[in-house]
Design a protein around this motif. Structure first.
Motif, PDB file in Angstrom:
ATOM      1  N   SER A  97       1.069  -1.011   0.328  1.00 23.97           N
ATOM      2  CA  SER A  97       0.007   0.194   0.007  1.00 23.97           C
ATOM      3  C   SER A  97       1.211   1.050   0.244  1.00 23.97           C
ATOM      4  O   SER A  97       2.219   1.209   0.645  1.00 23.97           O
ATOM      5  CB  SER A  97      -0.891  -0.033   0.969  1.00 23.97           C
ATOM      6  OG  SER A  97      -1.068   1.173   1.338  1.00 23.97           O
TER       7      SER A  97
ATOM      8  N   HIS B 298      -0.151   4.016   1.266  1.00 23.21           N
ATOM      9  CA  HIS B 298      -0.394   4.594   3.205  1.00 23.21           C
ATOM     10  C   HIS B 298       0.909   3.560   4.236  1.00 23.21           C
ATOM     11  O   HIS B 298       0.636   2.353   4.030  1.00 23.21           O
ATOM     12  CB  HIS B 298      -1.406   4.106   3.275  1.00 23.21           C
ATOM     13  CG  HIS B 298      -2.333   5.025   2.085  1.00 23.21           C
ATOM     14  ND1 HIS B 298      -2.816   6.416   1.642  1.00 23.21           N
ATOM     15  CD2 HIS B 298      -3.094   4.738   1.462  1.00 23.21           C
ATOM     16  CE1 HIS B 298      -2.719   7.015   1.328  1.00 23.21           C
ATOM     17  NE2 HIS B 298      -3.751   5.817   0.823  1.00 23.21           N
ATOM     18  N   HIS B 299       1.603   4.420   4.549  1.00 20.84           N
ATOM     19  CA  HIS B 299       2.549   3.923   5.508  1.00 20.84           C
ATOM     20  C   HIS B 299       2.547   4.783   6.681  1.00 20.84           C
ATOM     21  O   HIS B 299       2.498   5.961   6.713  1.00 20.84           O
ATOM     22  CB  HIS B 299       3.841   3.905   5.642  1.00 20.84           C
ATOM     23  CG  HIS B 299       4.473   3.282   4.123  1.00 20.84           C
ATOM     24  ND1 HIS B 299       3.683   1.545   4.219  1.00 20.84           N
ATOM     25  CD2 HIS B 299       4.574   3.717   2.777  1.00 20.84           C
ATOM     26  CE1 HIS B 299       4.196   1.324   2.751  1.00 20.84           C
ATOM     27  NE2 HIS B 299       4.159   2.408   2.120  1.00 20.84           N
ATOM     28  N   TYR B 300       1.565   4.039   7.639  1.00 20.03           N
ATOM     29  CA  TYR B 300       1.568   4.551   9.689  1.00 20.03           C
ATOM     30  C   TYR B 300       2.963   5.182  10.165  1.00 20.03           C
ATOM     31  O   TYR B 300       2.650   5.619  11.538  1.00 20.03           O
ATOM     32  CB  TYR B 300      -0.104   4.759   9.857  1.00 20.03           C
ATOM     33  CG  TYR B 300      -1.055   4.467   8.444  1.00 20.03           C
ATOM     34  CD1 TYR B 300      -1.580   6.626   8.749  1.00 20.03           C
ATOM     35  CD2 TYR B 300      -1.280   3.672   8.007  1.00 20.03           C
ATOM     36  CE1 TYR B 300      -2.357   6.970   7.344  1.00 20.03           C
ATOM     37  CE2 TYR B 300      -2.797   4.067   6.908  1.00 20.03           C
ATOM     38  CZ  TYR B 300      -2.888   5.396   6.850  1.00 20.03           C
ATOM     39  OH  TYR B 300      -3.865   5.786   6.036  1.00 20.03           O
ATOM     40  N   PHE B 301       3.682   3.401   9.803  1.00 10.97           N
ATOM     41  CA  PHE B 301       4.170   3.553  11.306  1.00 10.97           C
ATOM     42  C   PHE B 301       5.670   4.931  11.570  1.00 10.97           C
ATOM     43  O   PHE B 301       5.171   5.026  13.012  1.00 10.97           O
ATOM     44  CB  PHE B 301       5.744   2.570  10.713  1.00 10.97           C
ATOM     45  CG  PHE B 301       6.579   2.168  11.851  1.00 10.97           C
ATOM     46  CD1 PHE B 301       6.246   0.793  13.136  1.00 10.97           C
ATOM     47  CD2 PHE B 301       7.462   2.554  12.210  1.00 10.97           C
ATOM     48  CE1 PHE B 301       6.400   0.825  14.192  1.00 10.97           C
ATOM     49  CE2 PHE B 301       8.636   2.264  13.001  1.00 10.97           C
ATOM     50  CZ  PHE B 301       7.567   1.206  13.875  1.00 10.97           C
ATOM     51  N   ARG B 302       5.774   6.035  10.919  1.00  8.54           N
ATOM     52  CA  ARG B 302       6.484   6.934  11.330  1.00  8.54           C
ATOM     53  C   ARG B 302       5.284   7.836  12.329  1.00  8.54           C
ATOM     54  O   ARG B 302       5.529   8.320  13.383  1.00  8.54           O
ATOM     55  CB  ARG B 302       7.071   7.513  10.418  1.00  8.54           C
ATOM     56  CG  ARG B 302       7.303   8.941  11.107  1.00  8.54           C
ATOM     57  CD  ARG B 302       7.625   9.656   9.347  1.00  8.54           C
ATOM     58  NE  ARG B 302       8.380  11.374  10.253  1.00  8.54           N
ATOM     59  CZ  ARG B 302       9.822  11.454  10.647  1.00  8.54           C
ATOM     60  NH1 ARG B 302      10.568  10.622  10.099  1.00  8.54           N
ATOM     61  NH2 ARG B 302      10.034  12.093  10.520  1.00  8.54           N
ATOM     62  N   TYR B 303       3.748   8.156  11.776  1.00 11.32           N
ATOM     63  CA  TYR B 303       2.971   9.260  12.168  1.00 11.32           C
ATOM     64  C   TYR B 303       2.922   8.275  14.097  1.00 11.32           C
ATOM     65  O   TYR B 303       2.408   9.367  14.661  1.00 11.32           O
ATOM     66  CB  TYR B 303       1.968   8.747  11.689  1.00 11.32           C
ATOM     67  CG  TYR B 303       0.569  10.056  11.898  1.00 11.32           C
ATOM     68  CD1 TYR B 303       0.198  10.885  12.165  1.00 11.32           C
ATOM     69  CD2 TYR B 303      -0.214   8.476  12.723  1.00 11.32           C
ATOM     70  CE1 TYR B 303      -1.146  12.033  12.804  1.00 11.32           C
ATOM     71  CE2 TYR B 303      -0.900   9.101  12.994  1.00 11.32           C
ATOM     72  CZ  TYR B 303      -2.035  10.420  13.536  1.00 11.32           C
ATOM     73  OH  TYR B 303      -2.921  10.962  13.660  1.00 11.32           O
ATOM     74  N   LEU B 304       2.175   6.852  13.801  1.00 16.52           N
ATOM     75  CA  LEU B 304       2.295   6.248  15.360  1.00 16.52           C
ATOM     76  C   LEU B 304       3.419   6.349  15.704  1.00 16.52           C
ATOM     77  O   LEU B 304       2.882   6.924  17.343  1.00 16.52           O
ATOM     78  CB  LEU B 304       1.745   5.297  14.354  1.00 16.52           C
ATOM     79  CG  LEU B 304       0.337   5.175  14.528  1.00 16.52           C
ATOM     80  CD1 LEU B 304       0.044   3.240  13.734  1.00 16.52           C
ATOM     81  CD2 LEU B 304      -0.770   5.270  14.710  1.00 16.52           C
TER      82      LEU B 304
ATOM     83  N   THR C  89       3.608  11.030  17.455  1.00 15.37           N
ATOM     84  CA  THR C  89       1.982  10.618  18.245  1.00 15.37           C
ATOM     85  C   THR C  89       1.986  10.163  19.315  1.00 15.37           C
ATOM     86  O   THR C  89       1.958  10.533  20.583  1.00 15.37           O
ATOM     87  CB  THR C  89       0.599   9.833  17.447  1.00 15.37           C
ATOM     88  OG1 THR C  89       1.041  10.127  16.131  1.00 15.37           O
ATOM     89  CG2 THR C  89      -0.427   9.995  18.543  1.00 15.37           C
TER      90      THR C  89
END
Length: 125
Positions: free
Chosen positions: A91, A93-99, A102
């Motif tokens: 995908s 969309h990669h959310y690891f950095r954001y999470l 946060t």
């Protein structure tokens, strides 16, 4: 193979640092609660431990930014290699950095709130 090893190392390194930071910040923040009698003796000096926890979480926020930037480059190269080989279609969309960012930001805010609680509720009475 080298790319996969670097990916695993960086990913594990980030998780390990997150756990270490969390434990350190929580322990430093808990110092005033461990033995309330100490707070009465040390008075304002008891804020040093939670302040150190806050400074640690702030420094960790900056360091995590650099670690995640490096990890992002390696992750992109690794994912690209997997896609070129036809192994996996990732995908976009990669959310690891954001999470992670946060979480560390939340840790910083909780640490600041803890200082306020100790200062306002314990040291003003």
């Amino acid at each position: 193979m080298l790319l996969w090893d670097e990916y695993k190392y960086r990913h594990d390194h980030i998780w390990q640092k997150l756990f270490q930071i969390t434990i350190a910040v929580v322990l430093l923040g808990a110092v005033p609660y461990l033995k309330p009698e100490i707070t009465q003796v040390l008075k304002g000096w008891i804020l040093i431990a939670p302040l150190l926890g806050t400074v640690l979480s702030l420094i960790s926020l900056v360091l995590m930014h650099f670690e995640l930037t490096l990890f992002g480059k390696i992750a992109r190269a690794h994912r690209s290699h997997q896609e070129e080989q036809g192994l996996v279609q990732h995908s976009r969309h990669h959310y690891f950095r954001y999470l992670v960012m946060t979480y560390v930001s939340f840790l910083l805010l909780v640490s600041i709130a803890n200082i306020a609680v100790v200062r306002l509720l314990w040291l003003t009475s």
